[in-house]
Scaffold this active site. Structure first.
Site, PDB file in Angstrom:
ATOM      1  N   THR A 265      38.034  32.754  41.783  1.00 57.59           N
ATOM      2  CA  THR A 265      38.844  31.667  42.341  1.00 57.59           C
ATOM      3  C   THR A 265      40.259  31.747  41.777  1.00 57.59           C
ATOM      4  OG1 THR A 265      38.871  29.294  42.796  1.00 57.59           O
ATOM      5  CG2 THR A 265      38.097  29.935  40.618  1.00 57.59           C
ATOM      6  N   ASN A 266      41.056  30.724  41.975  1.00 57.31           N
ATOM      7  CA  ASN A 266      42.419  30.724  41.440  1.00 57.31           C
ATOM      8  C   ASN A 266      42.749  29.333  40.897  1.00 57.31           C
ATOM      9  OD1 ASN A 266      43.677  29.094  43.651  1.00 57.31           O
ATOM     10  ND2 ASN A 266      42.920  30.827  44.861  1.00 57.31           N
ATOM     11  N   ARG A 267      43.944  29.165  40.379  1.00 52.49           N
ATOM     12  CA  ARG A 267      44.263  27.940  39.636  1.00 52.49           C
ATOM     13  C   ARG A 267      44.796  26.807  40.496  1.00 52.49           C
ATOM     14  NH1 ARG A 267      48.367  29.639  35.570  1.00 52.49           N
ATOM     15  NH2 ARG A 267      48.289  27.436  35.002  1.00 52.49           N
TER      16      ARG A 267
END
Ligand code: FMN
Length: 406
Positions: free
Chosen positions: A211-213
């Protein structure tokens, strides 16, 4: 001006529920948002909370039964009812609910509601058995059919010790509903706005994801700013951890592929699509059906490209003409403007919001952003460091002018 509550006359009716004290927070939040709040307390409400408390937070007179029969009796209920932009009864007791459903007008609050043609929001609060009574349910339905907006009640622990529906909704949810109702008729009225928010997650196995932030905060702020301008908002989101903007239709997705499908489905009749989500560029080529065991050694995870949502949108748009306008976001840590210029051309966007993520006060998770807007004719506008809501408001101000021009 895009704050729908500013300078609006709101009647806040407070009735004899144990939750009456929470109405003080409703009055306070509305006042802080710029609304002019005229509180009317029933006799029973005065047993729970003093008119003085409301007067102190609104800075305006709070009316009671004494005012109905006072020297200005007629003036009070007619003038309050007529000038109101919104009537909110929160909490509404089973008793007042029944009165309003039947058109009974035997106290200042019920007379004023009857004398007003403003939208009516009610927030019931009572014991679970009172709420579940067929007669109470019928009264709620009668008012709903007549156009009243019902907020809550929530299910949960009640003052009686019982658990079930009857709990007064959170004051912020009631205030947000008022904000939504008062925003209808704004510059984006009648326009469908689709917004994506959050970061996608691509499964490696049943427990692990890439995933990402992205927190979704900028996307949610864009949804709120669109709602404030009167837009009909569909928010395609990957997050459950932000408060839902009142009035938006939420579509929950996880992966880039699910987001692509949702965007294509919901933007076929959209006036505006804003792609604020951080969509994965790569996903695992294969998702393991069982949890990968560490005893098996360090796995090699082969990645593949995800679909390019904006490219797909551009193709559909060429074919069908929808979505009519598209705004993209570009999160960049270097060569911000050059990269955004390339993307606006490639994806045939109407505007790109280039987001400088190289500093700690801009980009993921934080509440502020440093955005530069770029347009197809090569012009650019630096918004500077702003809250994500202010950034959203400036973007939507610009976008709504496209529709004013037809
Ligand atoms: C301690 C106490 C708590 C009450 N809480 C509620 C309540 O939460 N909801 C409700 O509908 N009625 C509640 N009632 C009953 C109402 O106060 C009563 O029906 C009253 O007539 C309502 O008048 P009003 O609708 O004019 O405010 C409560 C009564 C008492 C004595």
């Amino acid at each position: 001006m895009t704050n729908p509550l500013r300078d609006k006359f709101i009647i806040l009716g407070v009735t004899g529920s144990i939750a009456a004290y929470k109405a003080v927070e409703v009055a306070s939040k509305l006042t802080q948002s710029g609304a002019l709040v005229d509180v009317i307390l029933t006799e029973a409400a005065c047993k729970f909370v003093s008119p003085l408390t409301f007067q102190s937070v609104t800075g305006r007179k709070a009316s009671t039964e004494a005012d109905l029969w006072g020297g200005e009796g007629h003036v009070v209920h007619v003038s309050l009812g007529h000038r109101a932009d919104l009537v909110l009864v929160a909490p509404i007791s089973a008793n007042t609910l029944a009165k309003l459903a039947m058109g009974i007008a035997d106290n200042l609050l019920s007379v004023t509601v009857l004398a007003s043609s403003a939208p009516l929001i009610i927030a019931p609060a009572m014991d679970v058995d009172m709420y579940n009574q067929p007669i109470t349910q019928q009264n709620v339905e009668t008012l709903r059919k007549r156009g009243a907006i019902i907020v809550g009640p929530e299910s949960g622990h009640l003052a009686s010790g019982l658990v079930g529906p009857g709990r007064f909704s959170e004051p912020i949810d009631i205030v947000n509903q008022a904000r939504y109702i008062l925003s209808r008729g704004g510059k984006l009225a009648g326009h469908k706005v689709v917004i994506t928010a959050g970061g996608t997650s691509e499964p490696i196995d049943p427990v692990r994801v890439i995933t990402n932030r992205s927190s979704g905060k900028q996307g949610y702020a864009l949804a709120q700013a669109s709602l404030d301008l009167g837009g009909d908002v569909t928010l395609i989101t990957t997050t459950n951890s932000l408060p839902e903007p009142a009035g938006a239709t939420l579509i929950h997705v996880n992966t880039a592929h699910e987001m692509l499908e949702a965007v294509l489905k919901h933007s076929t009749d959209a006036d505006l699509l804003i792609m604020a989500a951080a969509v994965a560029d790569f996903r695992p080529f294969r998702t393991a059906s069982e949890k990968i065991k560490k005893e098996a050694g360090v796995p090699t995870i082969t990645l593949e490209k995800t679909e390019d949502i904006l490219a797909e949108v551009a193709r559909k748009r060429e074919q069908f003409g929808f979505p009519r306008r598209v705004i993209g976001f570009a999160a960049e840590s270097e060569s911000l403007v050059e990269n955004a210029r390339r993307k606006i051309k490639q994806k045939r966007l109407d505007m790109i919001a280039a987001n400088d993520i190289s500093t700690s006060d801009s980009g993921f998770e934080v509440d502020t952003n440093r955005v530069t807007l770029l347009f197809p004719d090569g012009t650019l506008q630096e918004l500077g460091l702003q809250s994500k809501f202010e950034t959203a408001r400036l973007i939507l101000e610009k976008a709504s002018s496209w529709f004013e021009q037809g």
